[in-house]
Design an enzyme around this catalytic site. Structure first.
Site, mmCIF file in Angstrom:
data_model
loop_
_atom_site.group_PDB
_atom_site.id
_atom_site.type_symbol
_atom_site.label_atom_id
_atom_site.label_comp_id
_atom_site.label_asym_id
_atom_site.label_seq_id
_atom_site.Cartn_x
_atom_site.Cartn_y
_atom_site.Cartn_z
ATOM 1 N N ASP A 76 1.249 -0.930 -0.104
ATOM 2 C CA ASP A 76 0.038 -0.299 0.154
ATOM 3 C C ASP A 76 0.527 1.469 -0.036
ATOM 4 O OD1 ASP A 76 -2.649 -1.405 -0.247
ATOM 5 O OD2 ASP A 76 -2.704 -1.704 1.932
ATOM 6 N N GLY A 77 2.078 0.894 0.683
ATOM 7 C CA GLY A 77 2.690 2.789 0.946
ATOM 8 C C GLY A 77 3.860 2.828 -1.237
ATOM 9 N N TYR A 192 -3.701 3.852 9.006
ATOM 10 C CA TYR A 192 -3.172 4.613 10.454
ATOM 11 C C TYR A 192 -4.826 5.724 10.816
ATOM 12 C CZ TYR A 192 -0.288 7.723 13.229
ATOM 13 O OH TYR A 192 0.563 8.609 13.803
ATOM 14 N N SER A 193 -5.665 6.436 10.468
ATOM 15 C CA SER A 193 -6.688 6.510 11.231
ATOM 16 C C SER A 193 -7.003 5.146 12.067
ATOM 17 C CB SER A 193 -7.308 6.724 10.695
ATOM 18 O OG SER A 193 -8.946 7.074 10.926
ATOM 19 N N SER A 195 -5.372 2.609 13.307
ATOM 20 C CA SER A 195 -4.503 1.857 14.119
ATOM 21 C C SER A 195 -4.852 2.730 15.515
ATOM 22 C CB SER A 195 -3.160 1.599 13.257
ATOM 23 O OG SER A 195 -2.780 3.012 13.356
ATOM 24 N N ALA A 214 -3.484 9.147 20.396
ATOM 25 C CA ALA A 214 -3.291 9.420 22.335
ATOM 26 C C ALA A 214 -3.946 10.289 23.313
ATOM 27 C CB ALA A 214 -2.155 8.980 22.577
#
Length: 294
Positions: A76-77, A192-193, A195, A214
């Site tokens: 995907d990268g 990313y979202s 995760s 976080a």
């Protein structure tokens, strides 16, 4: 039957053991009498690290190419890098997955033969996916300011949080005290979202999400917005700097830089097989409904 198709080839240039499938790909395309152009960095990588027959390929530099379809060989990268090279050209992108999970690069190497048979018969989908555009009030952002997956604002040092004042269409939304904030498209909702606890969004939903990384307060939760709304971010940091990441391409911004995120004026078109289903992909990639208990 699609006649005389031209393909632009991009690929992973740092894992040579995963480039073995390129010889098979080139053989399939040559049997179809396709025209093939290849990015210069991928060409020289293959030339130095593989024995693939690279004869007759048109080598191009930068974004100076035109084709009927772009091929991304990697994970995907690699697909995201290919999307940044295609940009607003409107060229559909097929992802051939030699990586791991592969939400974007969804075609496995053993599916290449049948996939190109379908492509030459015109039996494929080119799904339009929304892109985000990032601008700033003063500091000039380097590189390609468009994100297919997400735009993330992140702390730069290893200790203190950053403060992010978020506005939607100039109306205050929240003051985030967190390690960062991820603004994701539906395409990026499984990246990313996801995760950091963000929602999964259907590609056709016309939405974007804001998810804190976080957060200092347990009251902070992800929010889903319309993708035609404007997001403005003001960032404060004890170090007076912070990171801005667009699909993994990061640079430093100074405190006081106002970031504006809007829907881009174009789509990225992702090639899917006709039997593709987003929900089937979710079940397969995320093992929804799987029970490994004996």
């Amino acid at each position: 039957m699609q006649p005389n198709m031209k393909f632009a080839l991009f690929g992973n240039t740092y894992q040579e053991h995963k480039s073995a499938h390129i010889a098979n790909l080139l053989d399939i395309l040559r049997r179809k009498e396709a025209q093939i152009c290849i990015s210069s960095e991928f060409y020289y990588f293959l030339k130095h690290h593989t024995r693939a027959d690279l004869g007759g390929l048109e080598v191009f530099d930068g974004n100076d190419f035109h084709a009927d379809m772009a091929l991304s060989v990697g994970g995907d990268g690699t697909f995201l890098k290919t999307a940044s090279r295609v940009g607003s050209k409107g060229i559909p992108i097929l992802g051939i997955n030699t990586g791991r999970l592969g939400f974007l690069a969804a075609i496995s190497p053993d599916q290449m033969e049948e996939t190109f048979e379908e492509i030459y018969r015109g039996k494929y989908l080119a799904e339009p996916r929304r892109v985000l555009k990032l601008t700033s009030n003063g500091q000039v952002l380097k590189g390609y300011p468009y994100g297919l997956n997400e735009i993330a604002v992140l702390k730069q040092d290893s200790s203190s949080m950053i403060t992010i004042r978020a506005y939607i269409n100039n109306e205050p939304l929240n003051v985030y005290q967190a390690d960062g904030l991820i603004i994701a498209t539906p395409t990026g909702s499984t990246a990313y979202s996801l995760s950091v606890g963000g929602p999964v969004m259907v590609p056709q939903s016309g939405t974007i999400s804001l998810t804190a990384v976080a957060p200092h307060s347990l009251n902070v939760r992800p929010i889903v917005l319309r993708d035609d709304w404007e997001i403005t971010l003001d960032v404060e940091s004890r170090s007076h700097n912070f990171w801005v990441s667009v699909d993994g391409r990061s640079e430093t911004c100074r405190e006081g830089t106002r970031l504006t995120i809007r829907r881009a004026e174009y789509f990225i078109r992702i090639v899917k097989r006709c039997n593709h289903s987003f929900f089937n992909t979710l079940r397969e990639k995320m093992m929804w409904g799987a029970d490994n208990r004996q």
